[in-house]
Scaffold this active site. Structure first.
Site, short mmCIF file in Angstrom:
data_model
loop_
_atom_site.label_atom_id
_atom_site.label_comp_id
_atom_site.label_asym_id
_atom_site.label_seq_id
_atom_site.Cartn_x
_atom_site.Cartn_y
_atom_site.Cartn_z
N MET A 18 6.20 -43.64 -10.46
CA MET A 18 7.09 -44.77 -10.65
C MET A 18 8.56 -44.36 -10.66
O MET A 18 9.42 -45.08 -10.14
CB MET A 18 6.76 -45.51 -11.95
CG MET A 18 5.57 -46.44 -11.85
SD MET A 18 5.56 -47.70 -13.16
CE MET A 18 5.49 -46.67 -14.62
N ASP A 38 13.43 -34.44 -14.24
CA ASP A 38 12.01 -34.17 -14.50
C ASP A 38 11.89 -32.73 -14.94
O ASP A 38 12.89 -31.99 -15.00
CB ASP A 38 11.18 -34.41 -13.22
CG ASP A 38 9.78 -34.93 -13.51
OD1 ASP A 38 9.05 -34.26 -14.26
OD2 ASP A 38 9.41 -36.00 -12.98
N ASP A 61 13.96 -31.65 -19.70
CA ASP A 61 12.85 -31.85 -20.63
C ASP A 61 13.29 -32.96 -21.57
O ASP A 61 14.19 -32.76 -22.40
CB ASP A 61 12.57 -30.56 -21.40
CG ASP A 61 11.49 -30.72 -22.47
OD1 ASP A 61 11.09 -31.87 -22.77
OD2 ASP A 61 11.07 -29.70 -23.04
N VAL A 62 12.71 -34.15 -21.42
CA VAL A 62 13.23 -35.33 -22.12
C VAL A 62 13.12 -35.23 -23.64
O VAL A 62 13.76 -36.00 -24.35
CB VAL A 62 12.52 -36.62 -21.63
CG1 VAL A 62 12.93 -36.95 -20.22
CG2 VAL A 62 11.01 -36.51 -21.78
N ASN A 88 12.09 -43.49 -18.04
CA ASN A 88 10.81 -43.69 -17.37
C ASN A 88 9.76 -42.63 -17.72
O ASN A 88 8.57 -42.90 -17.66
CB ASN A 88 11.03 -43.69 -15.86
CG ASN A 88 9.74 -43.67 -15.07
OD1 ASN A 88 9.07 -44.68 -14.92
ND2 ASN A 88 9.38 -42.48 -14.56
N TYR A 153 -0.82 -42.77 -27.46
CA TYR A 153 -0.17 -43.52 -26.37
C TYR A 153 0.32 -44.89 -26.85
O TYR A 153 1.50 -45.23 -26.69
CB TYR A 153 -1.12 -43.68 -25.19
CG TYR A 153 -0.47 -44.29 -23.97
CD1 TYR A 153 0.46 -43.56 -23.24
CD2 TYR A 153 -0.77 -45.59 -23.56
CE1 TYR A 153 1.07 -44.10 -22.13
CE2 TYR A 153 -0.16 -46.14 -22.45
CZ TYR A 153 0.76 -45.39 -21.73
OH TYR A 153 1.38 -45.94 -20.63
N LYS A 157 4.24 -46.11 -27.36
CA LYS A 157 4.75 -47.17 -26.49
C LYS A 157 5.18 -48.40 -27.30
O LYS A 157 6.13 -49.09 -26.93
CB LYS A 157 3.72 -47.54 -25.43
CG LYS A 157 3.53 -46.47 -24.36
CD LYS A 157 4.83 -46.19 -23.61
CE LYS A 157 4.63 -45.26 -22.43
NZ LYS A 157 5.89 -45.02 -21.68
N THR A 188 -0.31 -44.65 -9.33
CA THR A 188 0.57 -43.48 -9.40
C THR A 188 -0.27 -42.24 -9.70
O THR A 188 -1.44 -42.35 -10.09
CB THR A 188 1.62 -43.63 -10.51
OG1 THR A 188 0.95 -43.60 -11.79
CG2 THR A 188 2.40 -44.93 -10.36
#
Length: 247
Positions: A18, A38, A61-62, A88, A153, A157, A188
């Site tokens: 995505m 990324d 590295d987010v 994202n 998860y 979220k 994806t």
């Protein structure tokens, strides 16, 4: 004329899937420059190269605050401001109580939730330099509904959904809009993993539109929220799920 003419955008998790689709759509809509980030450095560099001179790849590295500081410093030096931030990057981890470990839970929180906090925190000053800034946080259909084994998860979220609404209230007076996008099952690499094909096919039968989505169908919504067409839209949660949730 494109909907994103002259805009500078940053998209996390953009090496593939995505994120790469969002970057492609932004450039098609006239974005002046799109930063792809990324941890998949080779893939990310290849993706950015395919998009041409208006795209560039930077390792991020987010969940690493120092990486965010370095990224923001580079963008500030090169462009001076940022118009669009798309948080994202994300991962999926599922497991019932007694199976899900603390380490797995914490890893999901770091990548899915802490990353959004760090992105909004460290990009804030760059976004204040925009005349019409937009933050788009990619949550999930599971950021609005629970699921068995969803402690990592679903929990992370839901947090993205809540942080989006809080940031919208806080940043509106700066002219910064903040919205969340909630994809259902999207075609994806994240879902194209060994052993998932049958489960995905079975779930698709329960979707009112009768199929899973293409990544570009999410990108179309993200591009709208990034554009001035959405100038009075903030604090909203946009479902892109084929009609699974009826909220």
């Amino acid at each position: 004329m494109g909907r994103l003419d002259n805009k500078i955008a940053l998209i996390t998790g953009a090496a593939q899937g995505m994120g790469a689709s969002h970057a492609k759509k932004f450039l098609e809509e006239g974005a002046a420059h799109v930063y792809l980030t990324d941890v998949l450095d080779e893939k990310g560099a290849q993706t950015a190269a395919q998009f041409g001179d208006r795209a560039s790849y930077i390792h991020l590295d987010v969940a690493n605050e120092d990486d965010w500081k370095a990224l923001v410093a580079q963008i500030a030096q090169e462009k001076g401001h940022l118009d669009v931030l798309v948080n994202n990057a994300g991962i999926t981890r599922w497991g019932p109580l007694g199976v899900m470990t603390l380490e797995e839970l914490q890893f999901s929180i770091n990548v899915n939730q802490i990353s959004v906090f760090l992105g909004m925190t460290h990009c804030l000053e760059l976004l204040k330099g925009s005349e019409a800034a937009s933050i788009i946080n990619i949550s999930s259909i599971n950021g609005l509904k629970g699921g068995p084994g969803g402690y990592a998860y679903v929990g992370s979220k839901f947090a993205v959904t809540g942080m989006t609404k809080s940031a919208a209230l806080e940043l509106g007076h700066h002219g910064i809009r903040v919205n969340s996008v909630h994809p259902g099952v999207i075609d994806t690499p994240m879902i194209q993993q060994a052993g998932t094909a049958m489960a995905v096919a079975q779930f698709a039968q329960s979707i009112p539109l009768g199929r899973i989505a293409e990544a570009v169908e999410v990108s179309n919504v993200v591009a709208f929220l990034a554009s001035d067409e959405a100038s009075y839209v903030t604090g909203s949660a946009y479902l892109v799920d084929g009609g699974v949730l009826q909220l």
